[in-house]
Design an enzyme around this catalytic site. Structure first.
Site, PDB file in Angstrom:
ATOM      1  N   ASP A   1      -6.498   5.036  -8.455  1.00  0.00           N
ATOM      2  CA  ASP A   1      -7.582   4.506  -7.644  1.00  0.00           C
ATOM      3  C   ASP A   1      -8.406   5.704  -7.171  1.00  0.00           C
ATOM      4  OD1 ASP A   1      -9.071   2.661  -6.118  1.00  0.00           O
ATOM      5  OD2 ASP A   1      -7.900   3.169  -4.342  1.00  0.00           O
TER       6      ASP A   1
ATOM      7  N   THR B   1     -10.629   5.754  -3.933  1.00  0.00           N
ATOM      8  CA  THR B   1     -10.654   5.906  -2.487  1.00  0.00           C
ATOM      9  C   THR B   1      -9.246   6.044  -1.931  1.00  0.00           C
ATOM     10  OG1 THR B   1     -12.654   4.565  -2.416  1.00  0.00           O
ATOM     11  CG2 THR B   1     -11.499   4.921  -0.339  1.00  0.00           C
TER      12      THR B   1
ATOM     13  N   ASP C   1      -3.568   3.267  -3.093  1.00  0.00           N
ATOM     14  CA  ASP C   1      -3.194   3.224  -1.679  1.00  0.00           C
ATOM     15  C   ASP C   1      -3.652   1.967  -0.971  1.00  0.00           C
ATOM     16  OD1 ASP C   1      -5.957   3.694  -1.584  1.00  0.00           O
ATOM     17  OD2 ASP C   1      -5.778   4.814   0.298  1.00  0.00           O
TER      18      ASP C   1
END
Length: 787
Positions: free
Chosen positions: A477, A479, A676
């Site tokens: 991912d 961000t 996350d």
């Protein structure tokens, strides 16, 4: 709305039955829901069922699969059906974590591996009855195990009892350990015979039973044994071997159950995101707070500032900035106005909204993510250990050798031939008791996890350690994984007549009244530069596209291009600069002063300082890196180009990430997923190895098999090296265990007797078993010093 009021009125006159999954299903008699087949419950009790009935969706999916898939094995009750916990809905299906094809409608043990079956429907209140039962058995009898082991080791030195009396005392103290603490293991061992699926429980039950039964015979009828087996005034007994094996095995089961109980933690965290009530606007204009499962499609709902969006729907009135980071992982709130879609469980930050519900219950995006996480977790069984591959053949071989030993000695051995046969058969079973085999993998894993934790890498289970070394593709991912996950001020560009410092000072002065993350980044940057901020008056953030107010007597407007259009402000002077910054991954805000364009401010989510080095390490180790993010494709490509990412996917939804993982797996890749956010949870659960950032959400960490405590991708390279070292160590341990058995079993069977006259006493067999375990333990401890 009318249907809802009618139902409420009817419930006052007679009992109304509703479906926990589909509140619109209502009738005046018991039955099953025509949509999901769940049992209808009296109105008012549906809140006691799993939140929004997500579990019912699982049940529905199962029922459809069960009736349409011919390959699903028939239900195989392990023993008498156990009573289901009171909070499990009727019709719950139980499955094996190791063998998902095993399904039955009541609790029990897997006929293939003996593991406890788990309910498919995630429970609001977790059933820990087996864990509590095992803990009670273990702690209640642990003192007896310690006493028996101490008497066996030191009793002859203390001289408190004659040795025959000591044998009786050991027998009495061993009975509760064997017949109460060890009973579940003997049941599983028996099931392995009944279902013709030999496994480690077969060996454990046979080994402990052999040691115990032999010792009981030696205590009750010592005269049947030859004098050569009399030691220190008694025939040697091995009660301590039986009770220690049982206690250690029970401790292992307790630790395993605790680890497995975390499997549903991600689902519970997701379910906890949803609000419990919604504010419904009635047909007469009045408003009332109602339980979430009373909301129907088409209801009008009011969402006040600071409240969560109750269900999926569309804005019918008002404007506001909605923080969707809990589902998308992206930190920047999204402006919502009339006609825009809303996602349930996201947070309304500023303005008041009126929405029309479009998806409720199991149809919401949150429910779909819950479903994806649950399905992905069930579809990925733990990696089969190397010991499991040969366990069945090994068990059969050991049993055959023991039986052959008994018969050969009984028919052809010297007198007393059958006693010699019994002794040697017991020695075979004791020396083949899978202590070393059972310790080979867990000891390596225990040491490796400790070493990894010291480096900020947390493995959930042995399967993740074993699988990590095979990974060839890593999906990340953006961000919070590649970037900090916190917006930071980048720069201000002033229009003619202004300076960048003045643009930043005015914007920060206005933004002091805003709770927006971008505003916080601007205010923090201004204070860091010691700019003198003024007080903002007439502050207004209700537009959802920016803020307005008065600073130093000047009317300011700060926001996106839509706000500038409303204010009639031309931004052409810096449009090229704005596009350039967007291409670099920045969010752009425009500042207008008294109706004149003053400049732009760029806020970015900076790349972590360690990310460049981590990407280089991962590339050097042969990994192909793919980025999948919910950010715009322009921003994603800019970040990917800066980091040298091999493949970039932008504007992806949670289902898209999951589909990407599955596609790569179908292409033959072993995939690790690092993320996350809650939006990463389904892909983390489905990947061969899910890697969660410790700086991210609890849901992501609970869905991943590996957690990087510091949120540093360099931990993935470290985890791969740990995986390689650990698997090598486990293979060495297994080699030690099998060499030991390969040498020990024939000697115990009496192979050397015709040549040397030597027989292996069960006492020596037990000692050899202990030494083999020690060799495995010491080899595993070498992992602590590995670099």
């Amino acid at each position: 709305m009318n249907h809802s009021r009618h139902g409420d009125a009817a419930s006052k006159e007679s009992t109304l039955f509703v479906c926990p999954m589909h509140p619109e299903i209502r009738q005046d008699q018991p039955g099953r829901c025509p949509k999901c087949q769940m049992h209808l419950v009296p109105k008012g009790q549906e809140q006691d069922q799993p939140a929004h009935g997500h579990g019912g969706r699982d049940a529905q999916a199962h029922h459809g699969h069960h009736h349409s898939s011919a390959h699903v094995p028939a239900q195989q009750p392990a023993a008498a059906p156990a009573a289901a916990p009171a909070d499990v809905p009727v019709g719950t299906i139980y499955t094996c974590p190791m063998h998902p094809e095993i399904r039955q409608d009541h609790p029990g043990s897997c006929p293939k591996c003996g593991m406890t079956l788990e309910p498919i429907i995630p429970l609001d209140e977790e059933d820990n009855s087996e864990l509590k039962d095992f803990q009670r058995r273990f702690w209640s009898t642990l003192p007896l195990t310690i006493i028996v082991a101490a008497m066996a080791m030191f009793g002859h030195r203390l001289g408190w009892f004659d040795m025959a009396t000591q044998s009786w005392l050991e027998l009495a103290l061993s009975l509760p350990v064997v017949f109460w603490t060890g009973w579940p293991f003997f049941v599983r061992g028996w099931q392995s015979f009944v279902h013709r699926s030999p496994n480690m429980w077969t060996l454990i039950s046979l080994g402990t039973a052999a040691a115990f039964v032999y010792s009981v015979v030696a205590t009750l009828a010592p005269g049947v044994f030859p004098d050569s087996f009399v030691s220190m005034g008694r025939v040697a007994v091995y009660f301590e071997a039986a009770v220690v094996i049982i206690s250690l095995t029970m401790l292992g089961q307790i630790l395993e159950l605790k680890a497995r109980s975390q499997t549903s933690a991600a689902i519970k965290s997701l379910l906890g995101l949803a609000p419990k009530t919604a504010r419904r606007i009635n047909a007469d204009g009045g408003e009332e707070d109602v339980p979430l499962n009373h909301v129907h499609v088409g209801d009008l709902l009011r969402v006040r500032p600071g409240e969560k969006i109750p269900v999926d729907g569309v804005v019918t009135e008002g404007r506001s900035a909605v923080d969707e980071s809990m589902l998308t992982g992206e930190p920047v709130p999204v402006t919502k106005r009339e006609g825009d879609k809303l996602i349930g469980a996201t947070l309304n930050t500023s303005g008041s909204l009126v929405m029309r519900s479009e998806k409720v219950g199991s149809a919401t995006m949150l429910a779909q993510i819950v479903q994806m996480v649950a399905t992905a977790q069930r579809s990925k069984a733990p990696m089969q250990r190397m010991a499991d591959v040969v366990a069945g053949k090994f068990v059969i071989a050991v049993v055959l050798v023991a039986i052959t030993t008994l018969l050969v000695w009984g028919f052809f051995g010297p007198e007393p031939s059958w006693v010699y046969g019994l002794i040697n058969a017991v020695a075979v079973l004791i020396i083949a008791c899978p202590c070393a085999l059972g310790l080979a993998t867990p000891m390596s894993v225990m040491v490796a996890t400790g070493r990894a934790a010291a480096q900020g890498v947390l493995f959930r289970d042995a399967g993740a350690i074993e699988k990590m070394r095979e990974v060839d593709t890593l999906i990340v991912d953006k961000t919070g994984t590649l970037t900090e996950g916190k917006p930071a001020f980048d720069q201000a560009i002033a229009a003619p007549g202004y300076t960048p410092e003045e643009v930043l000072r005015l914007a920060a002065s206005l933004d002091q009244g805003s709770e927006h993350p971008l505003a916080d980044a601007i205010v923090s940057a201004a204070r860091a530069q010691d700019l003198a901020l003024a007080k903002a008056e007439d502050f207004d953030s209700g537009s959802g596209i920016g803020v307005r107010g008065t600073v130093d007597g000047k009317r300011l407007a700060l926001g996106n291009t839509a706000l500038m259009e409303q204010e009639g402000v031309q931004v052409e002077a810096l449009r090229a600069d704005g596009e350039r910054l967007r291409g670099e991954g920045a969010s752009i805000m425009h500042l207008a002063v008294d109706g004149q364009f003053a400049g732009i401010l760029a806020v970015t989510d900076p790349i972590k300082p360690s990310t460049h080095e981590a990407i280089q390490h991962l590339h050097d180790s042969g990994l192909r890196i793919v980025m999948a993010t919910g950010d715009g494709l322009t921003t994603a490509r800019a970040v990917g180009a800066a980091l040298g990412i091999d493949e970039v996917h932008g504007e992806v939804k949670p289902a898209d990430k999951l589909a990407l993982v599955e596609k790569l797996q179908k292409d033959g890749h072993v995939v690790a997923m690092a993320g996350d956010g809650i939006n990463d949870a389904p892909a983390l659960a489905r990947a061969d190895v899910g890697v969660a950032m410790g700086t991210g959400t609890d849901v992501a960490m609970n869905s991943g098999q590996v957690t990087l405590v510091k949120g540093d991708l360099r931990g993935i390279a470290a985890s791969r090296q740990i995986s390689l070292d650990t698997v090598r160590n486990m293979r060495q341990n297994l080699m030690f265990a099998f060499i030991y058995n390969g040498i020990g079993v024939p000697i115990a069977a009496g192979l050397l007797y015709p040549f040397t006259g030597w027989l292996l006493s069960p006492m020596i067999a037990a000692l050899a078993m202990s030494l083999s375990s020690a060799s495995v333990i010491f080899n595993a401890l070498r992992l602590r010093g590995a670099k």
